[in-house]
Design an enzyme around this catalytic site. Structure first.
Site, PDB file in Angstrom:
ATOM      1  N   GLU A 195      13.911   3.441  62.399  1.00  0.00           N
ATOM      2  CA  GLU A 195      14.013   3.943  63.780  1.00  0.00           C
ATOM      3  C   GLU A 195      13.306   5.288  63.950  1.00  0.00           C
ATOM      4  O   GLU A 195      12.589   5.506  64.923  1.00  0.00           O
ATOM      5  CB  GLU A 195      15.490   4.077  64.164  1.00  0.00           C
ATOM      6  CG  GLU A 195      15.691   4.531  65.609  1.00  0.00           C
ATOM      7  CD  GLU A 195      17.145   4.829  65.932  1.00  0.00           C
ATOM      8  OE1 GLU A 195      17.868   5.334  65.041  1.00  0.00           O
ATOM      9  OE2 GLU A 195      17.550   4.570  67.076  1.00  0.00           O
ATOM     10  N   LYS A 229      17.907   3.151  60.224  1.00  0.00           N
ATOM     11  CA  LYS A 229      17.562   4.431  60.858  1.00  0.00           C
ATOM     12  C   LYS A 229      16.295   5.025  60.242  1.00  0.00           C
ATOM     13  O   LYS A 229      15.611   5.834  60.865  1.00  0.00           O
ATOM     14  CB  LYS A 229      18.737   5.405  60.758  1.00  0.00           C
ATOM     15  CG  LYS A 229      19.968   4.904  61.517  1.00  0.00           C
ATOM     16  CD  LYS A 229      20.448   5.886  62.537  1.00  0.00           C
ATOM     17  CE  LYS A 229      21.344   5.313  63.623  1.00  0.00           C
ATOM     18  NZ  LYS A 229      22.516   4.578  63.207  1.00  0.00           N
ATOM     19  N   CYS A 233      29.107   0.745  61.419  1.00  0.00           N
ATOM     20  CA  CYS A 233      28.351   1.626  60.531  1.00  0.00           C
ATOM     21  C   CYS A 233      29.080   1.936  59.226  1.00  0.00           C
ATOM     22  O   CYS A 233      28.435   2.193  58.216  1.00  0.00           O
ATOM     23  CB  CYS A 233      28.015   2.922  61.242  1.00  0.00           C
ATOM     24  SG  CYS A 233      27.050   2.623  62.733  1.00  0.00           S
ATOM     25  N   GLU A 277      25.562   6.822  78.435  1.00  0.00           N
ATOM     26  CA  GLU A 277      25.688   5.370  78.482  1.00  0.00           C
ATOM     27  C   GLU A 277      26.783   4.955  79.464  1.00  0.00           C
ATOM     28  O   GLU A 277      26.661   3.951  80.168  1.00  0.00           O
ATOM     29  CB  GLU A 277      25.993   4.835  77.066  1.00  0.00           C
ATOM     30  CG  GLU A 277      25.829   3.336  76.964  1.00  0.00           C
ATOM     31  CD  GLU A 277      25.724   2.855  75.512  1.00  0.00           C
ATOM     32  OE1 GLU A 277      25.610   3.698  74.600  1.00  0.00           O
ATOM     33  OE2 GLU A 277      25.747   1.635  75.302  1.00  0.00           O
ATOM     34  N   GLU A 280       8.046   5.654  69.706  1.00  0.00           N
ATOM     35  CA  GLU A 280       8.701   6.206  70.901  1.00  0.00           C
ATOM     36  C   GLU A 280       9.513   7.464  70.581  1.00  0.00           C
ATOM     37  O   GLU A 280       9.897   8.190  71.496  1.00  0.00           O
ATOM     38  CB  GLU A 280       9.693   5.198  71.502  1.00  0.00           C
ATOM     39  CG  GLU A 280       9.194   3.812  71.798  1.00  0.00           C
ATOM     40  CD  GLU A 280       9.385   2.881  70.612  1.00  0.00           C
ATOM     41  OE1 GLU A 280       8.565   2.996  69.671  1.00  0.00           O
ATOM     42  OE2 GLU A 280      10.305   2.061  70.593  1.00  0.00           O
ATOM     43  N   CYS A 283      23.035   1.683  70.095  1.00  0.00           N
ATOM     44  CA  CYS A 283      23.047   2.770  69.118  1.00  0.00           C
ATOM     45  C   CYS A 283      22.780   2.298  67.691  1.00  0.00           C
ATOM     46  O   CYS A 283      22.829   3.079  66.761  1.00  0.00           O
ATOM     47  CB  CYS A 283      24.366   3.528  69.191  1.00  0.00           C
ATOM     48  SG  CYS A 283      25.764   2.451  69.331  1.00  0.00           S
ATOM     49  N   GLU A 300      25.386   5.290  82.826  1.00  0.00           N
ATOM     50  CA  GLU A 300      24.461   4.172  83.062  1.00  0.00           C
ATOM     51  C   GLU A 300      25.246   2.916  83.442  1.00  0.00           C
ATOM     52  O   GLU A 300      24.869   2.193  84.371  1.00  0.00           O
ATOM     53  CB  GLU A 300      23.644   3.925  81.786  1.00  0.00           C
ATOM     54  CG  GLU A 300      22.562   2.866  81.942  1.00  0.00           C
ATOM     55  CD  GLU A 300      21.870   2.522  80.613  1.00  0.00           C
ATOM     56  OE1 GLU A 300      22.149   3.183  79.590  1.00  0.00           O
ATOM     57  OE2 GLU A 300      21.038   1.603  80.619  1.00  0.00           O
ATOM     58  N   SER A 338      21.285  -0.963  77.024  1.00  0.00           N
ATOM     59  CA  SER A 338      21.324   0.415  77.520  1.00  0.00           C
ATOM     60  C   SER A 338      20.025   1.097  77.106  1.00  0.00           C
ATOM     61  O   SER A 338      19.498   0.836  76.028  1.00  0.00           O
ATOM     62  CB  SER A 338      22.518   1.134  76.898  1.00  0.00           C
ATOM     63  OG  SER A 338      22.332   2.526  76.991  1.00  0.00           O
TER      64      SER A 338
HETATM   65  S1  FES Z   1      25.618  -0.867  62.476  1.00  0.00           S
HETATM   66 FE1  FES Z   1      25.490   1.269  62.116  1.00  0.00          FE
HETATM   67  S2  FES Z   1      24.656   1.269  60.158  1.00  0.00           S
HETATM   68 FE2  FES Z   1      24.415  -0.832  60.638  1.00  0.00          FE
END
Ligand code: FES
Ligand SMILES: Cc1cc2nc3c(=O)[nH]c(=O)nc-3n(C[C@H](O)[C@H](O)[C@H](O)COP(=O)(O)O)c2cc1C
Ligand code: SF4
Ligand code: SF4
Ligand code: SF4
Ligand code: SF4
Ligand code: FES
Ligand code: FES
Lengths: 159, 585, 538
Positions: free
Chosen positions: B361, B358, B504, B279, B366, B299, B282, B319
Site C-alpha cells: 500500500e 501495507k 488485523c 468515514e 496514489e 482500511c 461519508e 469508502s
Molecule cells: S486485515 Fe489488517 S492486517 Fe490484514
C-alpha cells in the site's frame, strides 16, 4: 473463430464451451485443445481458467502433472521410448541409444528442425513385445537397434 | 454419541467426526504434526503425525484418520518413532540446512521436529533441490529451497482468502509450489496479505524486510524518523518475547521504540479515530444524500487489492478514506512537519504494522499526497520485534511510556480497529452521537463482535435501524460481495471487511504461529485495552478535534479530501497479456 | 445380422500388427472384393489368436482352417483356392501344437481356462452382433429382469470374486457397501489405467472383447443403484479407446445403454475418460481426482470410494478384468464360478508373462496353477534355453521371487499373484540393475505429495544408481532397508507403500549379488556399467 483477444485462429472458446464450461472436464478439454494446437500455451491456460471459472493454478497444475500434456511447443513427431522393466531387461537401453543417435538429440529434446521430440516414458503396456517404442500413435515392438533408422526414416520422409 | 478408544492405553472418549489428532489433543496427548494447521482442512501429506492403530497394515496419519469405536492407538511406539525420524531426515536431506542464518531460526517447525526427534545426522547424502529466491513481491519473498511442500500456503490462499495465487506444479520429486504458471509472485494475482507466511512452517515464505533501511535512517542524523504503531501490534508483539498470546504491552512497546532511537513515537490509533470522523461523515452523507450503499470499509489494503481485482464494478461502494496508516503518513509530512517546523523532505515515516499488504500500500502511486512518499517503510510486528532484539531490548521488563504528540492521542474506538467488528463498532459509537445528538450509554456493541466469518446485525441508532454486516478473511468477503451483487445486501448501510482472519490481530505480519485461540486471546487484549481507556469514542479525541480546528477544517473538507481520501484502480486479473498463439498444423 | 458363408479371422494382436498384419488384411479385403465375394465372406480383425512364432496367421471359418506364416503375396492363392474353389492351400495350413483356436472356439492351451478371454480372437471386437451371438448381454437381461439388485450383490458375493486390480478386495462386499451407502449420483468406475510395467491384460480385454466390460458395468450399476459409469482408460491405449468407444455407441444404439434398458426401467450410461500419462491414476482415489479434473494426487482414506467417491458420491471402482468376470458369474451362476480355483481364490486369473520367456503373452488360468506351469507350459519357457533366475510378480509394485518359487501355486494361500504381470529374468540378468530400473519407475511416477514417497523414491534411486556404477557403500544397504520400511508404513497411498517392497524382497534372495556390487564393486552378471570404479582407479 475465437472470440477472445488472444488472436489465435482456432475456436478455443468453442471447444471449451463444448465441455459445458465445467471444470470437471479439464482433462478431456486439454486433450482436445492440445490435439488442435500442438501444446497448451500460457494464453490458452488463461482462457481455459477464465471460461471454466477456475484458477490458472488448477489448469497449470494439471497441465504440468500429466506427461501427455505439453506446455511448450514440441516436434511434429513424438517418439516415446519405454524405460520400464520388461523393456529394460530386453535391451531397451540399446534401443534408446540407437534412437538418440539416429535423431542426434537426447531424451527431452526436440530436433532443430522441429521434426521430432524424444521422450523416455514409463511402460506403455507393450511389454509383450518388449523392447517397444511408440511414434505418435504407432506402436513398434520386438525392436533391435538395427531397426531404428528405418522406422524413424518413415516419419522423416512424411514430414 | 461418544466413541471410546484408547490412546497409549489410556481410555479416551471422542466424538463422531473427530480425527485421532483432535481426540488426542483433547485428552492432552501430544502428537507431532507438520502439514496440519488448525485453520486449514487436513491434507495428510507430511506423515509426521503417523501413529500405530492396532489391526492396520500401515501406520495412520493422526491428523486425518477418523476415530472408531474400540480403536487402540499408540502415539510413540518404536515403529512410530523410527518412522517419524526417517521422515524428518528425508526432509532435511532435501533442505538447505542453514538454520543459523535463517529468518525462522528457533521459530521453525521443521527445526523443532529435528530437535524433538533427536536427529543428529542426516544419513542420506544426495542431490538437493535448488531454486532461486523470488523477491519480486513487495510483501512476500519465496525461497522454494526451504519449502517442504506442506501445502499450507496453498490451502491458506485458496480456502481462507479465495485468491489461489499458489499451487503445486509438476509432480514427484520435481513438485514445486509456484504462483500462476510458474511466474514470479508479483506478476500474478496476489493481494499481499501474508497469510501464507503466517502458516508456513519454515523459512520458505518470509516478508520483504526493510529493517536495515530503517536502521540506516535512524542512524542518519540528518533525518527525522517518526514511527507509528498499528492497533493490533500492541496486542501481539509480546509473543515475540515469549509472553503469552493476549499480553498487552502498549506502554512497553513505546519505551522500546524510543530506546531504539526513533525521533517521535506516535500512534496509528490517532488516525484510526480520524478515519472514523471521515468515514462516518461519508456514510451519513451517502445515507442522507443518496450515495451508493452499502458503504464498504477501506482500511485493509489486502482487501482493497482484492476488490480491485475481482469486483471492480463494486468499487463505488468502497469508502474513499485511506487506511489509517496512510492518513498518518500524509499528516506526518504536512501537519506534523508544519507544526514542528521540520522540512518534510527530512522526515522518514516508518510504520509498524500487523500487515504485509501495507508494504504494498505505501508504494501505491496514489499515496504521495503530502508531496512525498507518505509512508517510507513498513515494518511488520515480527520485524519490529527483531529490531528490538538486535538493539538488546528486553521488552517484557521495560517500564511503560506514553506516545508522543501531536499524533499520539487516541480513544478506545481506535484500538478496536485491530480486530474484526472493531471498525463497525467504532463507527456506530460516533454515528450515534452525530445522528441522535446524544451519547451512547453502553459503548460495547456486542452485536457486531465475535468470530463468525460473516456477521450481520441491525443496530438502532436512535430511531434509525442501521443495517450492518462484518466479514473477515477474503473467502468470507467474497461471499458478501456476491451478496451485494445479487441484491442480498441492498438495504444494508455499512459493511466492514478485513482481509485477514480475525482482522488485523491475525494479520500476515503478526508473530507466528497463528490459530483461532491465539487470535481470540489477542482480540480479548484489544477489548481490554478499549475498556481501559477513558475516552472510547473517536469524536471525543481532543487531538483529532484540534487537528480539525488547526488544519483540516471539518470532516470531508477540501483539505481532508486532498490528504485523507483516495480513489481506486480496477486491476486486470490476466497475468499474461494477450499475444498471438502460434497454431501448429 | 447379415449372413456370410464364411468368416476370416485375421490375427491382429500386437506382435502380428508389428509383422504387417494390417497390410495383409487389406490385401485380403481387396482380393475378396475383386472376386465379388464381399457379400459372402467377412474379414474380421481379432485380437491375439494365441499362436506364437508362426508369423502372420488367419483362420477360415466355418472350417476352422488355420493358415500361418503367410504374406500378402499368399493372399490371392488362398482366396482363389480355398474360398472360391473350396480347396485348402496345403503348403500354408498350420498343423503345429498349442493352437488356441479350433472349431470356432478358443481351445485352452495346456491348463489354460478361458472365461474372460473365451471369445477373444474369435469374435470381431467392433461388432456388437457377434458379442450377442456368442451369448453376450444375456447376463444383463437376466439381472435386470429376473433379479433384484440385492440378488445381484448376493450372487457376486457368493461367487467370491475378488478385485483383479492388485489389491484383491472382495467385489461383492464392495458393491454391498456402495449399495447401502447413502447418497445421490452413485457411480461405477472401471479402472482401465493399466500402467504397472509387465501388465497388458486389460488392454487385451478392451481391444478384443470390450462389450464384456460394458455389460459388467451395467450389472454393477444396477446392483448398487448407480446410473452413470466411467471407464478411465490410459491415454496411450488408442485402440482400447476406439474399440470401447465403438462398443458403447453400439450398445447405446441397441438400447443396452441409456434410458430404460431392456424395458426394465433401469437407466445407465457410460462415458470414456482418457488418462493423460500418470501411473498414479491407477490408484483409485487418484483416479477419482483425475476424473474430477485435478492432479492425480491420492486422497486420504478413509473415507473409501464406496462411501465417498466421485464428487463425494458412493462409487464402485473395479478393474477391467473384475468387471469382465461379472457377466459370466451372473450367466452361469456363482456356484459354477466358486467351483473354479482354490479355497481362497475363486475363478480364473489372467497373467501376462513377459521378459525372458519364449512366448510373452496373456494367459487365463484357474487360480492355483503353479508359476512353472505358466512360464514353462504356456509361455514356452526361458528364451534361448537359458536358466530361470527370478520373476518380478505383479511388476515393480510386487515382489521378487527366485527359483524356489517356481512350484508355488498362484493364489491367495500361496503366492499372491498381484495384477498378473510376471516379468521373468534369465540367468544373465542382474538383480541390482533390475531394482535400479524399478526405482527409476517409482521416482518418475510418484505424485509427490507425501514426504516418504517423494523423498524416499529419490533416495532409493540415488543409492541404486551408485551401486550399479560401482559407488556407494554397505551402510546404504541397511539405510535403504529402514527407509523401505518407513515408506511402507507411512506413505499416503499404495504407490509409496509398495515402492520398496520388491527391493526388500530381493535382499534376502540375492544378498550376495548386492554385496558384490557394494563391497567388491563388480557386477557378477556383467550388466552394470560400474564405471565409477574405473574413475576411482584412475
Ligand atoms: S486485515 Fe489488517 S492486517 Fe490484514
Ligand atoms: C499405485 C497404484 C496403481 C494402481 N494401478 C491400477 C491399475 O492400473 N488398474 C487397476 O485396476 N487397479 C490399479 N490399482 C488398484 C486400485 O487402486 C484399486 O484397488 C482397484 O482398481 C480396485 O478394483 P478391483 O477391486 O476390481 O481390483 C492401483 C493401485 C495403486 C496403489
Ligand atoms: S527453514 Fe527451518 S530448518 Fe530450514 S534453514 Fe530455516 S530454520 Fe532451518
Ligand atoms: S500474500 Fe495472500 S494472496 Fe498472496 S499468496 Fe500469500 S496468501 Fe495468497
Ligand atoms: S511455502 Fe511454506 S507453507 Fe507453502 S508449501 Fe512450502 S513450506 Fe509449506
Ligand atoms: S505414496 Fe507417493 S504416489 Fe502416493 S500420495 Fe504419497 S507421494 Fe503420492
Ligand atoms: S515395460 Fe515397456 S511397454 Fe511395458
Ligand atoms: S500432520 Fe498429519 S500428515 Fe502432516
Amino acid at each position: 473463430m475465437c472470440s477472445e483477444s488472444c488472436g489465435c485462429s482456432s475456436d478455443i472458446v468453442g471447444i471449451i464451451e463444448k465441455y459445458d464450461s465445467d471444470k470437471r472436464n479439464l482433462i478431456p478439454l486439454l486433450h482436445e485443445l492440445q490435439d488442435e494446437l500442438g501444446y497448451i500455451s500460457p494464453e490458452v491456460m488463461e482462457t481455459i481458467a477464465e471460461k471454466l471459472g477456475t484458477t490458472v493454478g488448477q489448469v497449470h497444475g494439471v497441465a504440468t502433472f500429466y506427461t501427455l500434456f505439453y506446455t511448450k511447443p514440441r516436434g511434429k513427431n513424438i517418439v516415446r521410448m519405454c524405460n520400464s522393466t520388461a523393456c529394460h531387461i530386453e535391451g531397451g537401453r540399446k534401443i534408446r541409444e540407437a534412437v538418440s543417435a539416429a535423431l542426434g538429440i537426447a531424451p527431452g529434446e526436440t530436433t532443430q528442425d522441429g521434426g521430432f521430440t524424444l521422450e523416455v516414458v514409463s511402460c506403455m503396456g507393450l511389454c509383450g513385445v518388449a523392447p517397444a517404442i511408440m511414434v505418435n500413435d504407432d506402436v513398434y515392438g520386438n525392436l533391435t537397434p538395427e531397426m531404428v533408422p528405418n522406422i524413424l526414416g518413415k516419419y522423416r520422409e512424411a514430414s | 454419541m461418544a466413541i471410546n478408544l484408547t490412546i497409549n492405553g489410556q481410555a479416551v472418549a471422542a466424538e463422531a467426526g473427530d480425527t485421532i489428532l483432535t481426540a488426542a489433543r483433547r485428552a492432552g496427548v501430544y502428537i507431532p504434526t507438520l502439514c496440519y494447521h488448525s485453520d486449514l482442512m487436513p491434507d495428510g501429506v507430511c506423515r509426521v503425525c503417523s501413529v500405530e492403530v492396532k489391526g492396520q497394515r500401515t501406520l495412520c496419519a493422526a491428523c486425518c484418520y477418523p476415530v472408531a469405536e474400540g480403536m487402540e492407538v499408540l502415539t510413540h511406539s518404536p515403529r512410530v518413532r523410527e518412522s517419524r525420524r526417517m521422515i524428518v531426515e528425508l526432509m532435511l536431506a532435501n533442505h538447505p540446512q542453514e538454520c543459523l542464518t535463517c529468518s525462522r531460526n528457533s521459530k521453525c517447525e521443521l527445526q523443532a521436529l529435528a530437535r524433538e526427534f533427536g536427529i543428529q545426522e542426516v544419513h542420506f547424502k544426495g542431490e538437493r533441490k535448488m531454486a532461486d529466491v523470488d523477491t519480486s513481491s513487495l510483501s512476500v519473498f519465496r525461497n522454494p529451497e526451504k519449502c517442504i511442500l506442506c501445502n499450507r500456503c496453498v490451502r491458506t490462499c485458496e480456502d481462507i482468502q479465495s485468491v489461489a495465487a499458489l499451487h503445486a506444479s509438476k509432480r514427484g520429486w520435481d513438485t514445486t509450489i509456484v504462483p500462476g504458471m510458474g511466474d514470479e509472485l508479483a506478476s500474478v494475482v496476489c493481494v499481499n496479505c501474508g497469510q501464507c507466511i503466517n502458516r508456513c512452517p519454515t523459512g520458505a515464505l518470509t516478508a520483504n524486510d526493510p529493517s536495515s533501511k530503517v536502521w540506516d535512517a535512524i542512524h542518519d542524523s540528518t533525518k527525522h524518523v517518526v514511527v507509528q504503531t498499528a492497533p493490533a501490534v500492541r496486542a501481539a508483539i509480546g509473543e515475540e518475547f515469549g509472553m503469552p498470546a493476549g499480553s498487552r504491552v502498549t506502554g512497553k512497546m513505546v519505551t522500546a521504540l524510543k530506546m531504539m532511537g526513533f525521533d517521535r513515537v506516535m500512534d496509528t490509533d490517532f488516525t484510526a479515530d480520524l478515519t472514523i470522523m471521515e468515514e462516518g461523515s461519508e456514510l451519513i452523507q451517502r445515507v442522507t444524500e443518496g450515495g451508493v450503499l452499502p458503504q464498504l470499509t477501506s482500511c485493509s489494503p489486502g482487501w482493497i487489492k482484492f476488490i480491485e481485482y475481482y469486483y471492480p464494478e463494486l468499487l463505488p461502494h468502497l469508502s474513499t478514506c485511506k487506511s489509517p496508516q496512510q492518513m498518518f503518513g500524509a499528516l506526518a509530512k504536512t501537519y506534523y512537519a508544519e507544526k514542528t517546523g521540520i522540512d518534510p523532505k527530512d522526515i522518514i515515516s516508518v510504520s509498524i504494522m500487523p500487515c504485509t499488504a501495507k508494504k504494498f500500500e505505501c508504494d501505491r502511486p496514489e499515496m504521495t499526497d503530502s508531496g512525498y512518499k507518505d509512508v517510507d517503510y513498513v515494518l511488520t510486528t515480527r520485524e519490529a520485534a527483531q529490531m528490538m532484539r538486535e538493539a538488546g531490548i528486553d521488552l517484557p521488563n521495560l517500564p511503560e511510556s506514553e506516545y508522543d504528540d501531536p499524533l499520539g492521542m487516541s480513544t478506545g474506538a481506535a484500538v478496536i480497529f485491530g480486530n474484526t467488528g472493531g471498525v463497525m463498532e467504532a463507527a456506530l459509537r460516533t454515528a450515534y452521537a452525530i445522528i441522535t445528538g446524544t451519547e451512547l450509554d453502553n459503548v460495547n456493541i456486542e452485536a457486531v463482535r465475535g468470530m463468525e466469518g460473516v456477521r450481520e446485525a441491525t443496530v438502532m441508532v436512535g430511531e434509525l435501524p442501521v443495517k450492518a454486516a462484518v466479514a473477515h478473511g477474503l473467502a468470507n468477503a467474497r461471499q458478501v460481495l456476491e451478496g451485494i451483487k445479487n441484491g442480498r445486501f441492498k438495504d444494508y448501510h455499512f459493511i466492514e471487511i478485513m482481509c485477514c482472519p480475525g482482522g488485523c490481530i491475525g494479520g500476515g505480519g503478526q508473530p507466528q504461529p497463528t490459530s483461532e485461540e491465539i487470535r481470540k486471546a489477542r482480540i480479548k487484549a484489544i477489548y481490554d485495552e478499549d475498556e481501559a481507556m477513558t475516552l472510547r469514542k473517536s469524536h471525543t479525541n481532543p487531538a483529532v478535534q484540534k487537528l480539525y480546528e488547526e488544519f483540516l477544517g471539518k470532516p470531508l473538507s477540501h483539505k481532508s479530501h486532498e490528504l485523507l481520501h483516495t480513489d481506486y484502480t480496477p486491476r486486470d486479473r490476466k497475468t499474461v497479456k494477450a499475444v498471438k498463439v502460434k497454431v501448429e498444423s | 445380422m447379415a449372413f456370410y458363408r464364411a468368416h476370416i479371422l485375421v490375427d491382429t494382436g500386437t506382435p502380428a500388427v508389428l509383422k504387417g498384419a494390417m497390410g495383409m488384411k487389406s490385401a485380403l479385403v481387396d482380393e475378396i472384393k475383386k472376386r465379388g465375394l464381399d457379400k459372402e465372406i467377412k474379414v474380421v480383425e481379432t485380437g491375439d489368436l494365441g499362436l506364437h512364432g508362426v508369423g502372420l496367421a488367419l483362420i477360415v471359418y466355418p472350417e476352422g482352417v488355420i493358415y500361418a506364416n503367410i504374406t500378402a503375396q499368399d493372399v490371392p492363392e488362398i482366396v482363389e483356392e480355398h474360398l472360391l474353389k473350396g480347396r485348402q492351400v496345403k503348403r500354408l495350413v498350420y498343423t503345429g501344437p498349442s493352437s488356441a483356436v479350433v472349431d470356432g472356439a478358443a481351445k485352452p492351451r495346456s491348463r489354460e481356462m478361458r472365461v474372460i478371454l473365451e471369445h477373444i480372437g474369435v469374435i470381431d471386437p467392433t461388432s456388437i452382433d457377434e458379442y450377442i451371438a456368442h451369448g453376450g448381454y444375456e447376463a444383463i437381461a437376466k439381472a435386470l429382469t429376473q433379479m433384484t439388485p440385492e440378488d445381484v450383490v448376493a450372487e457376486v458375493k457368493a461367487s467370491q470374486l475378488k478385485g483383479r486390480g492388485g489389491a484383491g478386495f472382495p467385489t461383492g462386499l464392495k458393491w454391498e457397501f456402495t449399495a447401502k451407502a447413502d447418497g445421490e449420483n452413485k457411480a461405477v468406475v472401471c479402472n482401465a489405467d493399466e500402467g504397472e510395467p509387465g501388465n497388458f491384460k486389460d488392454r487385451l480385454i478392451m481391444e478384443g472383447d470390450p462389450h464384456q466390460i460394458i455389460e459388467g458395468m451395467i450389472i454393477a450399476g444396477y446392483a448398487v443403484g448407480a446410473h452413470e459409469g466411467y471407464i478411465y482408460i490410459r491415454g496411450e491405449y488408442h485402440q482400447s479407446v476406439s474399440h470401447t468407444e465403438k462398443a458403447i455407441a453400439d450398445a447405446r444404439e441397441a438400447g443396452l445403454l441409456g434410458k430404460d434398458i431392456l424395458g426394465s426401467g433401469f437407466d445407465f450410461d457410460i462415458t470414456i475418460f482418457k488418462g493423460a500419462g500418470a501411473y498414479i491414476c491407477g490408484e483409485e482415489t487418484a483416479l477419482l481426482e483425475s476424473l474430477e479434473g485435478r492432479r492425480g494426487e491420492s486422497r486420504m482414506k478413509p473415507p473409501f470410494p464406496p462411501t465417498s467417491g466421485l464428487m463425494a458420491a458412493p462409487t464402485v471402482i473395479n478393474n477391467v478384468e473384475t468387471l469382465a468376470s461379472v457377466p459370466r458369474i451372473i450367466d452361469r451362476g456363482a456356484d459354477w464360478y466358486a467351483g473354479i480355483g482354490t479355497e481362497k481364490s475363486k475363478g480364473t486369473k489372467i497373467f501376462s508373462p513377459c521378459g525372458d520367456v519364449l512366448y510373452p503373452g496373456v494367459y487365463e488360468v484357474p487360480f492355483g496353477v503353479t508359476l512353472r506351469d505358466i512360464i514353462y507350459n504356456m509361455a514356452g519357457g526361458i528364451k534361448g534355453g537359458k536358466r530361470f533366475k527370478a520373476c518380478l510378480m505383479g511388476g515393480p509394485s510386487g515382489v521378487l521371487v527366485g527359483e524356489d518359487a517356481l512350484d508355488r501355486r498362484l493364489c491367495a494361500e500361496d503366492l499372491a499373484p498381484g495384477a498378473g504381470a510376471l516379468i521373468v529374468l534369465d540367468e544373465d540378468k542382474c538383480i541390482v540393475d533390475l531394482m535400479q530400473n524399478c526405482a527409476e519407475f517409482f521416482h518418475h511416477e510418484s505424485c509427490g505429495q507425501c514426504v516418504p514417497c517423494r523423498e524416499g523414491t529419490k533416495r532409493i534411486l540415488e543409492v541404486l544408481n551408485w551401486w550399479t556404477t560401482g559407488a556407494g557403500s554397505e551402510d546404504d544397504l541397511r539405510l535403504l532397508e529402514a527407509l523401505g520400511e518407513t515408506m511402507s508404513l507411512t506413505s499416503k497411498c499404495g504407490l509409496g507403500q509398495f515402492a520398496a517392497v520388491a527391493f526388500k524382497s530381493s535382499l534376502p534372495l540375492f544378498r550376495d549379488e548386492y554385496l558384490a556390487h557394494v563391497k567388491d564393486k563388480v557386477c557378477p552378471a556383467g550388466v552394470c556399467a560400474m564405471d565409477k570404479v574405473l574413475e576411482e582407479v584412475k
